[in-house]
Write a protein that holds these residues in place. Structure first.
Motif, PDB file in Angstrom:
ATOM      1  N   MET A 181     -51.125 -11.938 -13.230  1.00 29.90           N
ATOM      2  CA  MET A 181     -49.458 -11.977 -13.190  1.00 29.90           C
ATOM      3  C   MET A 181     -49.012 -12.366 -14.318  1.00 29.90           C
ATOM      4  SD  MET A 181     -46.787 -14.091 -10.968  1.00 29.90           S
ATOM      5  CE  MET A 181     -44.885 -14.141 -11.220  1.00 29.90           C
ATOM      6  N   GLN A 182     -47.914 -11.516 -15.124  1.00 36.76           N
ATOM      7  CA  GLN A 182     -47.371 -11.940 -16.332  1.00 36.76           C
ATOM      8  C   GLN A 182     -46.129 -12.790 -16.104  1.00 36.76           C
ATOM      9  OE1 GLN A 182     -48.980 -10.727 -19.223  1.00 36.76           O
ATOM     10  NE2 GLN A 182     -50.457 -10.157 -17.764  1.00 36.76           N
ATOM     11  N   HIS A 183     -45.817 -13.590 -17.124  1.00 36.96           N
ATOM     12  CA  HIS A 183     -44.697 -14.590 -16.696  1.00 36.96           C
ATOM     13  C   HIS A 183     -44.053 -14.606 -18.055  1.00 36.96           C
ATOM     14  CE1 HIS A 183     -43.491 -18.458 -14.395  1.00 36.96           C
ATOM     15  NE2 HIS A 183     -42.510 -18.023 -15.100  1.00 36.96           N
ATOM     16  N   VAL A 184     -42.832 -14.385 -18.095  1.00 39.30           N
ATOM     17  CA  VAL A 184     -42.061 -14.605 -19.107  1.00 39.30           C
ATOM     18  C   VAL A 184     -41.101 -15.851 -19.060  1.00 39.30           C
ATOM     19  CG1 VAL A 184     -39.976 -13.575 -20.518  1.00 39.30           C
ATOM     20  CG2 VAL A 184     -41.719 -12.049 -19.232  1.00 39.30           C
ATOM     21  N   VAL A 185     -41.295 -16.728 -20.057  1.00 41.36           N
ATOM     22  CA  VAL A 185     -40.355 -17.933 -20.220  1.00 41.36           C
ATOM     23  C   VAL A 185     -39.429 -18.044 -21.171  1.00 41.36           C
ATOM     24  CG1 VAL A 185     -40.466 -20.457 -20.244  1.00 41.36           C
ATOM     25  CG2 VAL A 185     -42.118 -19.135 -19.009  1.00 41.36           C
ATOM     26  N   LEU A 186     -38.162 -18.158 -20.927  1.00 40.40           N
ATOM     27  CA  LEU A 186     -36.881 -18.264 -21.695  1.00 40.40           C
ATOM     28  C   LEU A 186     -36.899 -19.532 -22.326  1.00 40.40           C
ATOM     29  CD1 LEU A 186     -34.548 -15.895 -19.784  1.00 40.40           C
ATOM     30  CD2 LEU A 186     -36.303 -15.055 -21.588  1.00 40.40           C
ATOM     31  N   LEU A 187     -36.830 -19.637 -23.659  1.00 42.70           N
ATOM     32  CA  LEU A 187     -36.515 -20.945 -24.523  1.00 42.70           C
ATOM     33  C   LEU A 187     -35.466 -20.859 -25.154  1.00 42.70           C
ATOM     34  CD1 LEU A 187     -40.662 -21.178 -25.359  1.00 42.70           C
ATOM     35  CD2 LEU A 187     -39.337 -22.433 -23.461  1.00 42.70           C
ATOM     36  N   GLY A 188     -34.774 -21.879 -25.350  1.00 46.40           N
ATOM     37  CA  GLY A 188     -33.810 -22.154 -26.595  1.00 46.40           C
ATOM     38  C   GLY A 188     -32.333 -22.491 -25.868  1.00 46.40           C
ATOM     39  N   ASP A 189     -31.447 -21.734 -25.936  1.00 48.65           N
ATOM     40  CA  ASP A 189     -30.076 -22.594 -25.729  1.00 48.65           C
ATOM     41  C   ASP A 189     -29.406 -21.486 -24.871  1.00 48.65           C
ATOM     42  OD1 ASP A 189     -29.122 -20.341 -27.333  1.00 48.65           O
ATOM     43  OD2 ASP A 189     -29.252 -21.543 -29.215  1.00 48.65           O
ATOM     44  N   SER A 190     -28.153 -21.527 -24.944  1.00 46.66           N
ATOM     45  CA  SER A 190     -27.011 -20.970 -23.853  1.00 46.66           C
ATOM     46  C   SER A 190     -27.276 -19.457 -24.123  1.00 46.66           C
ATOM     47  CB  SER A 190     -25.712 -21.290 -23.874  1.00 46.66           C
ATOM     48  OG  SER A 190     -25.277 -21.126 -25.191  1.00 46.66           O
ATOM     49  N   LEU A 216     -32.873 -10.506 -15.824  1.00 49.84           N
ATOM     50  CA  LEU A 216     -34.104 -10.260 -16.542  1.00 49.84           C
ATOM     51  C   LEU A 216     -35.100  -9.863 -15.314  1.00 49.84           C
ATOM     52  CD1 LEU A 216     -36.343  -9.807 -18.565  1.00 49.84           C
ATOM     53  CD2 LEU A 216     -36.509 -12.535 -18.736  1.00 49.84           C
ATOM     54  N   ARG A 217     -35.207 -10.615 -14.555  1.00 50.97           N
ATOM     55  CA  ARG A 217     -36.154 -10.394 -13.301  1.00 50.97           C
ATOM     56  C   ARG A 217     -35.820  -8.993 -12.568  1.00 50.97           C
ATOM     57  NH1 ARG A 217     -34.693 -16.224 -11.058  1.00 50.97           N
ATOM     58  NH2 ARG A 217     -35.908 -17.404 -12.443  1.00 50.97           N
ATOM     59  N   GLU A 218     -34.812  -8.481 -12.721  1.00 48.44           N
ATOM     60  CA  GLU A 218     -34.234  -7.132 -12.127  1.00 48.44           C
ATOM     61  C   GLU A 218     -35.028  -5.849 -12.865  1.00 48.44           C
ATOM     62  OE1 GLU A 218     -30.422  -6.781 -11.668  1.00 48.44           O
ATOM     63  OE2 GLU A 218     -30.004  -8.405 -10.268  1.00 48.44           O
ATOM     64  N   HIS A 219     -35.488  -6.224 -14.379  1.00 52.23           N
ATOM     65  CA  HIS A 219     -35.782  -5.265 -15.149  1.00 52.23           C
ATOM     66  C   HIS A 219     -37.381  -5.252 -15.552  1.00 52.23           C
ATOM     67  CE1 HIS A 219     -31.790  -3.748 -16.034  1.00 52.23           C
ATOM     68  NE2 HIS A 219     -31.292  -4.987 -16.273  1.00 52.23           N
ATOM     69  N   LEU A 220     -37.850  -6.465 -15.198  1.00 53.14           N
ATOM     70  CA  LEU A 220     -39.307  -6.674 -15.332  1.00 53.14           C
ATOM     71  C   LEU A 220     -40.099  -5.555 -14.561  1.00 53.14           C
ATOM     72  CD1 LEU A 220     -39.677 -10.472 -15.870  1.00 53.14           C
ATOM     73  CD2 LEU A 220     -39.954  -8.909 -17.566  1.00 53.14           C
ATOM     74  N   PRO A 221     -41.327  -5.454 -14.869  1.00 53.86           N
ATOM     75  CA  PRO A 221     -42.183  -4.476 -14.094  1.00 53.86           C
ATOM     76  C   PRO A 221     -42.708  -5.388 -12.854  1.00 53.86           C
ATOM     77  CG  PRO A 221     -43.029  -4.445 -16.335  1.00 53.86           C
ATOM     78  CD  PRO A 221     -42.025  -5.465 -16.277  1.00 53.86           C
ATOM     79  N   GLN A 222     -42.944  -4.756 -11.983  1.00 54.91           N
ATOM     80  CA  GLN A 222     -43.343  -5.204 -10.568  1.00 54.91           C
ATOM     81  C   GLN A 222     -44.416  -6.285 -10.576  1.00 54.91           C
ATOM     82  OE1 GLN A 222     -44.039  -2.503  -7.345  1.00 54.91           O
ATOM     83  NE2 GLN A 222     -44.095  -3.874  -5.890  1.00 54.91           N
ATOM     84  N   LEU A 261     -39.078  -5.204 -24.556  1.00 58.18           N
ATOM     85  CA  LEU A 261     -40.102  -6.070 -25.651  1.00 58.18           C
ATOM     86  C   LEU A 261     -41.294  -6.512 -24.826  1.00 58.18           C
ATOM     87  CD1 LEU A 261     -39.169  -8.606 -28.272  1.00 58.18           C
ATOM     88  CD2 LEU A 261     -41.070  -8.654 -26.927  1.00 58.18           C
ATOM     89  N   VAL A 262     -41.155  -7.171 -23.728  1.00 57.32           N
ATOM     90  CA  VAL A 262     -42.464  -7.850 -23.190  1.00 57.32           C
ATOM     91  C   VAL A 262     -43.363  -6.686 -22.627  1.00 57.32           C
ATOM     92  CG1 VAL A 262     -41.300 -10.147 -23.081  1.00 57.32           C
ATOM     93  CG2 VAL A 262     -41.500  -8.301 -21.168  1.00 57.32           C
ATOM     94  N   ALA A 263     -42.684  -5.542 -22.086  1.00 57.96           N
ATOM     95  CA  ALA A 263     -43.450  -4.580 -21.570  1.00 57.96           C
ATOM     96  C   ALA A 263     -43.877  -3.520 -22.384  1.00 57.96           C
ATOM     97  CB  ALA A 263     -42.647  -3.926 -20.436  1.00 57.96           C
TER      98      ALA A 263
END
Length: 211
Positions: free
Chosen positions: A1-10, A28-34, A195-197
């Motif tokens: 499973m691929q897992h995107v983690v968002l880092l930073g600010d608002s 983002l979860r709605e646009h990521l691959p299944q 980007l991630v895909a």
């Protein structure tokens, strides 16, 4: 499973600014691959040095950290826009000091992220949408020194880059002069997902995503 983690600010942690609508990570979860996951580690108000604390909460299965930070570092220096000076050289000298400190902080932060040897990407800082046009103009000029640091770091390490200046290019993308609206968040989420895909991280070559 691929897992995107968002880092930073608002830019990512924008739930407080969307009037109950979905924030960036929800969109983002709605646009990521299944089968992909997404987690928000970014914290509203964080500065560059704060990302290392966010890494301490990094999920064990993280594959794609995405960093969007630096706007609050710039905001902390906003007083420079109102200071007087005797010459252009004096102004540039003060700006150079700010740039050098941000470069030091950003390099340290990025080194900590890259040390994890994950599929990392970064974002520029978008232009603030101040109501006063002169203030907006000055802020956009001042932000170029911060974005120069970010783009140089991305290109030095062959990282993909989301250019938020080009992406969030309408007033409707902002809930306030410096916070993304639901519409802005939707653009950001789609760009992160693309980007991630789509980016070939194995080539270790920078690519700019701006839509």
């Amino acid at each position: 499973m691929q897992h995107v983690v968002l880092l930073g600010d608002s830019i990512f942690d924008n739930a407080a600014y969307v009037a109950g609508g979905p924030d960036v990570v929800q969109q983002l979860r709605e646009h990521l691959p299944q089968g992909w996951g997404a987690t928000l580690n970014a914290v509203d108000g964080a500065v560059t040095a704060g990302v290392e604390r966010q890494l301490q909460r990094l999920q064990p299965d993280t594959s794609h950290p995405v960093v969007s930070v630096g706007g609050n570092d710039a905001l902390s220096q906003a007083g420079l826009l109102d200071e007087g000076a005797r010459s252009v050289a004096e102004v540039l000298d003060r700006i150079s000091d700010v740039r050098e400190q941000f470069e030091q902080d950003y390099r340290a932060m990025l080194h900590a992220v890259l040390r994890l040897d994950l599929l990392t990407s970064v974002c520029t800082i978008y232009d603030a949408r101040f109501p006063d046009q002169q203030r907006r103009r000055l802020a956009a000029t001042a932000l170029t020194i911060f974005n120069d640091v970010i783009t140089r770091a991305a290109f030095r390490h062959g990282l993909p880059l989301i250019d938020l200046r080009l992406l969030c290019n309408e007033d409707a993308n902002f809930a306030s002069p410096i916070e993304p609206s639901f519409r802005g968040g939707a653009k950001i989420a789609r760009a992160v997902a693309a980007l991630v895909a789509d980016h070939d991280f194995a080539r270790r070559r920078s690519q700019v995503f701006a839509r």
